[in-house]
Scaffold this active site. Structure first.
Site, mmCIF file in Angstrom:
data_model
loop_
_atom_site.group_PDB
_atom_site.id
_atom_site.type_symbol
_atom_site.label_atom_id
_atom_site.label_comp_id
_atom_site.label_asym_id
_atom_site.label_seq_id
_atom_site.Cartn_x
_atom_site.Cartn_y
_atom_site.Cartn_z
ATOM 1 N N HIS A 142 0.829 -1.219 0.000
ATOM 2 C CA HIS A 142 0.000 0.000 0.000
ATOM 3 C C HIS A 142 0.861 1.266 0.000
ATOM 4 O O HIS A 142 0.551 2.241 0.686
ATOM 5 C CB HIS A 142 -0.931 0.042 1.219
ATOM 6 C CG HIS A 142 -1.957 -1.054 1.270
ATOM 7 N ND1 HIS A 142 -3.260 -0.880 0.893
ATOM 8 C CD2 HIS A 142 -1.856 -2.355 1.657
ATOM 9 C CE1 HIS A 142 -3.934 -2.016 1.067
ATOM 10 N NE2 HIS A 142 -3.101 -2.924 1.517
ATOM 11 N N ASN B 290 -10.214 -2.883 2.487
ATOM 12 C CA ASN B 290 -9.877 -2.874 1.063
ATOM 13 C C ASN B 290 -11.132 -2.608 0.239
ATOM 14 O O ASN B 290 -12.231 -2.571 0.778
ATOM 15 C CB ASN B 290 -9.282 -4.227 0.647
ATOM 16 C CG ASN B 290 -7.815 -4.353 1.031
ATOM 17 O OD1 ASN B 290 -7.142 -3.359 1.287
ATOM 18 N ND2 ASN B 290 -7.322 -5.583 1.050
HETATM 19 C C1 HEM Z 1 -2.178 -10.945 7.674
HETATM 20 C C2 HEM Z 1 -2.404 -10.222 6.643
HETATM 21 C C3 HEM Z 1 -1.911 -8.804 6.523
HETATM 22 C C4 HEM Z 1 -0.779 -8.251 7.020
HETATM 23 C C5 HEM Z 1 0.297 -8.929 7.846
HETATM 24 C C6 HEM Z 1 -0.771 -6.864 6.604
HETATM 25 C C7 HEM Z 1 0.234 -5.977 6.849
HETATM 26 C C8 HEM Z 1 0.277 -4.680 6.401
HETATM 27 C C9 HEM Z 1 1.375 -3.783 6.566
HETATM 28 C C10 HEM Z 1 2.684 -4.141 7.247
HETATM 29 C C11 HEM Z 1 1.015 -2.594 6.032
HETATM 30 C C12 HEM Z 1 1.854 -1.327 5.997
HETATM 31 C C13 HEM Z 1 1.415 -0.445 7.141
HETATM 32 C C14 HEM Z 1 2.260 0.782 7.321
HETATM 33 O O1 HEM Z 1 3.434 0.802 6.905
HETATM 34 O O2 HEM Z 1 1.741 1.740 7.936
HETATM 35 C C15 HEM Z 1 -0.312 -2.726 5.541
HETATM 36 C C16 HEM Z 1 -1.038 -1.732 4.973
HETATM 37 C C17 HEM Z 1 -2.364 -1.848 4.691
HETATM 38 N N1 HEM Z 1 -3.129 -3.001 4.769
HETATM 39 FE FE1 HEM Z 1 -2.552 -4.786 5.342
HETATM 40 N N2 HEM Z 1 -1.915 -6.609 5.906
HETATM 41 C C18 HEM Z 1 -2.641 -7.769 5.845
HETATM 42 C C19 HEM Z 1 -3.849 -7.951 5.244
HETATM 43 C C20 HEM Z 1 -4.665 -6.932 4.896
HETATM 44 C C21 HEM Z 1 -6.067 -7.066 4.606
HETATM 45 C C22 HEM Z 1 -6.874 -8.366 4.625
HETATM 46 C C23 HEM Z 1 -6.512 -5.807 4.352
HETATM 47 C C24 HEM Z 1 -7.907 -5.389 4.043
HETATM 48 C C25 HEM Z 1 -8.889 -5.684 4.837
HETATM 49 C C26 HEM Z 1 -5.408 -4.882 4.479
HETATM 50 C C27 HEM Z 1 -5.476 -3.524 4.311
HETATM 51 C C28 HEM Z 1 -4.413 -2.678 4.396
HETATM 52 C C29 HEM Z 1 -4.481 -1.265 4.093
HETATM 53 C C30 HEM Z 1 -5.709 -0.486 3.659
HETATM 54 C C31 HEM Z 1 -3.196 -0.747 4.278
HETATM 55 C C32 HEM Z 1 -2.754 0.680 4.033
HETATM 56 C C33 HEM Z 1 -2.990 1.527 5.260
HETATM 57 C C34 HEM Z 1 -2.619 2.955 4.943
HETATM 58 O O3 HEM Z 1 -3.303 3.566 4.100
HETATM 59 O O4 HEM Z 1 -1.647 3.447 5.521
HETATM 60 N N3 HEM Z 1 -4.303 -5.603 4.819
HETATM 61 N N4 HEM Z 1 -0.752 -4.029 5.753
#
Ligand code: HEM
Length: 509
Positions: A81, A154
């Protein structure tokens, strides 16, 4: 004079808007240029040298400070992202949600809760094109009186995997291949399809991301989903499972593959620009929040596991209940401080909203704050967009870039000299009973294909053609025919034999 003093006092006491900073720098035109220490700079164009032709002197402290700061301007991008756009606004509940949750921001229809939303692409890096096929992030931070509440969702209702332990593998397989760094923001390569062909639970997600949903035409015309299951708890301690849905007031609009990829070349920032321009024009950017609810006592009676995020809950059995509306009406003033440094986390919960045992959600709860301590530093919670509007009081101290000045001598609890005390829980706590062997096992109700098939069969002919065309457009970049074959046999044929035949033929297999 008295009036001016009173005005200054009132301004000083005004609560800060979210994202605003008491350290706001105006850099008013005509102000004197200074170093970071406040010393006036008399010449910003010529370094200090021996004679007019150099060499440059180490004692040119203005030069060194300027270059050293510049050298450190970039911070690590989000591991996923990385590219996004943010906007501020507010959320209002339609009716009190008292029967279902005690969360205070969901009780009063007259109350406007400030919000910040960040939309994002997932796979590409910070400079990648907006309209390439991908999942989109839809992350909302509610600045409530009980602290920050984040729905980190998402634009598609399901996900590729159901256990967080597989997430690093999924992301490695999606992102560029490690030996040549190609492709930088597309799934069209051997590693992605190799991983997918071995990951049957991803089948349902493929029917979403390879439909035209994978190329949304606007962040203003895109749905949002919490994807994982959360728990709402009322003041009597009664709990219910919920799934979140955001619906855009403008309806859903997607590009087809050709338009999306043409625009990716013409205007790589298309989605970011579209959101920014609409808000600058004063247009209303609105979404409605809905929830699906399921009694926890019914969870084992379903044909699927409700905590499996590769599944949707059928809407005829679990209808969407309207909760409230969100309006985005303010662009950020400074992208880096307010958007790039924004930190969301599914663990940012308020009383009345809790986590389910969903194994993806449990892993996410650890991952976000962990990566943010690395990406932004341990004091990331004090950055303007992340700062809670509710008072923060605890004995956490120090760390790099601490900006708070803590008064007093007590930084521990309990203390006979006073200090901070624990809050009293309002209402009956929700205390789920959990028992089981400690084990590494897949959930027993997997059925990776039924919902994918149902979704395919519900598509009209154009949608089916687009799904096939979009899959071919990606799979044609896979250079190993044996991987193409595995993906078709193990995954696509499980959706529909006809779809598999069309794709095999188009790929010349
Ligand atoms: C176990 C599964 C997942 C892991 C370990 C994970 C991990 C991460 C990490 C490490 C980031 C970066 C955050 C940052 O640097 O601030 C991120 C961002 C993000 N993840 Fe996940 N994620 C997972 C699954 C998902 C799922 C299923 C969704 C949706 C429901 C999702 C939605 C998002 C969104 C929207 C961001 C961006 C947040 C922003 O705008 O700063 N992720 N995720």
């Amino acid at each position: 004079m008295k009036t001016i003093l009173l005005f200054m006092l009132v301004v000083a006491m005004m609560p800060l808007a979210p994202g605003a900073s008491d350290d706001a720098v105006s850099n008013a035109s005509g102000s004197v240029l200074t170093t970071g220490q406040g010393h006036p700079i008399f010449d910003n164009n010529n370094s200090l040298t021996v004679g007019e032709r150099g060499p440059t002197l180490l004692q040119d402290i203005e030069f060194i400070e300027k270059i050293a700061n510049f050298d450190r301007e970039r911070i690590p991008e989000r591991v996923v992202h990385a590219k996004g756009a943010g906007a501020f606004g507010y959320f209002q509940v339609y009716e009190p949600m008292t029967n279902y949750t005690k969360a205070k921001f969901l009780q009063d229809p007259d109350q406007k809760t400030p919000v910040f939303v960040r939309f994002s692409t997932v796979a590409g890096g910070r400079g990648s094109a907006d309209t390439v096929r991908d999942v989109r992030g839809f992350a909302t931070k509610f600045y409530t009186e009980e602290g920050n509440y984040d729905i980190v969702g998402n634009d598609l209702p399901v996900f590729f995997i159901r256990d967080a332990i597989k997430f690093p593998d999924l992301v490695h397989a999606v992102k560029a291949e490690p030996h040549n760094n190609i492709p930088s923001s597309s799934t069209g390569h051997n590693n992605f399809w190799d991983f997918i062909s071995q990951t049957p639970e991803s089948t349902h997600m493929l029917t979403w991301v390879f439909s035209d949903r994978g190329t949304p035409a606007s962040y203003r015309m895109m749905e949002g989903f919490g994807v994982n299951t959360y728990v709402w708890v009322n003041s009597e301690g009664q709990a219910v499972y919920v799934k979140y849905h955001w619906k855009p007031a403008l309806g859903v609009k997607n590009f087809d593959h050709q338009n999306a990829y043409r625009i990716a070349g013409e205007d790589p920032d298309y989605l970011v620009r579209d959101l920014w321009d609409a808000i600058e024009r004063g247009e209303s950017v609105e979404y409605e929040l809905y929830v699906q609810m399921m009694n926890i006592s019914e969870e084992l009676n379903q044909t699927f596991d409700p905590l499996d995020d590769t599944k949707t809950w059928p809407e005829d059995q679990f209808p969407l209940m309207p909760v409230g509306k969100m309006v985005l009406d303010r662009n950020p003033d400074n992208f880096f401080t307010q958007v790039e440094q924004a930190a969301f986390c599914p663990a940012n919960l308020v009383p009345g909203i809790e986590l389910s045992a969903d194994k993806m959600l449990q892993g996410r709860v650890f991952s976000y704050a962990d990566t943010q301590r690395y990406r932004l530093g341990v004091n990331f919670k004090d950055l303007p967009t992340n700062r809670s509007l509710a008072t923060v009081a605890n004995n956490q101290r120090d760390g790099a870039m601490q900006t708070k000045i803590f008064n007093g001598s007590i930084n521990f609890a309990p203390s006979s000299q006073g200090g901070l005390i624990s809050a009293t829980e309002a209402g009956v706590p929700y205390e789920p009973y959990v028992q089981g062997n400690i084990t590494r096992e897949t959930i027993y109700k997997t059925d990776d294909f039924s919902q994918a098939r149902e979704r395919y069969l519900a598509m009209n002919e154009t949608e089916k053609e687009h799904l096939a065309g979009n899959l071919v457009a990606d799979l044609k970049w896979v250079t190993k025919p044996e991987i193409q074959r595995l993906a078709i046999d193990n995954i696509i044929a499980q959706i529909d034999e006809g779809l598999a035949a069309t794709i095999s033929e188009a790929l010349g297999l």
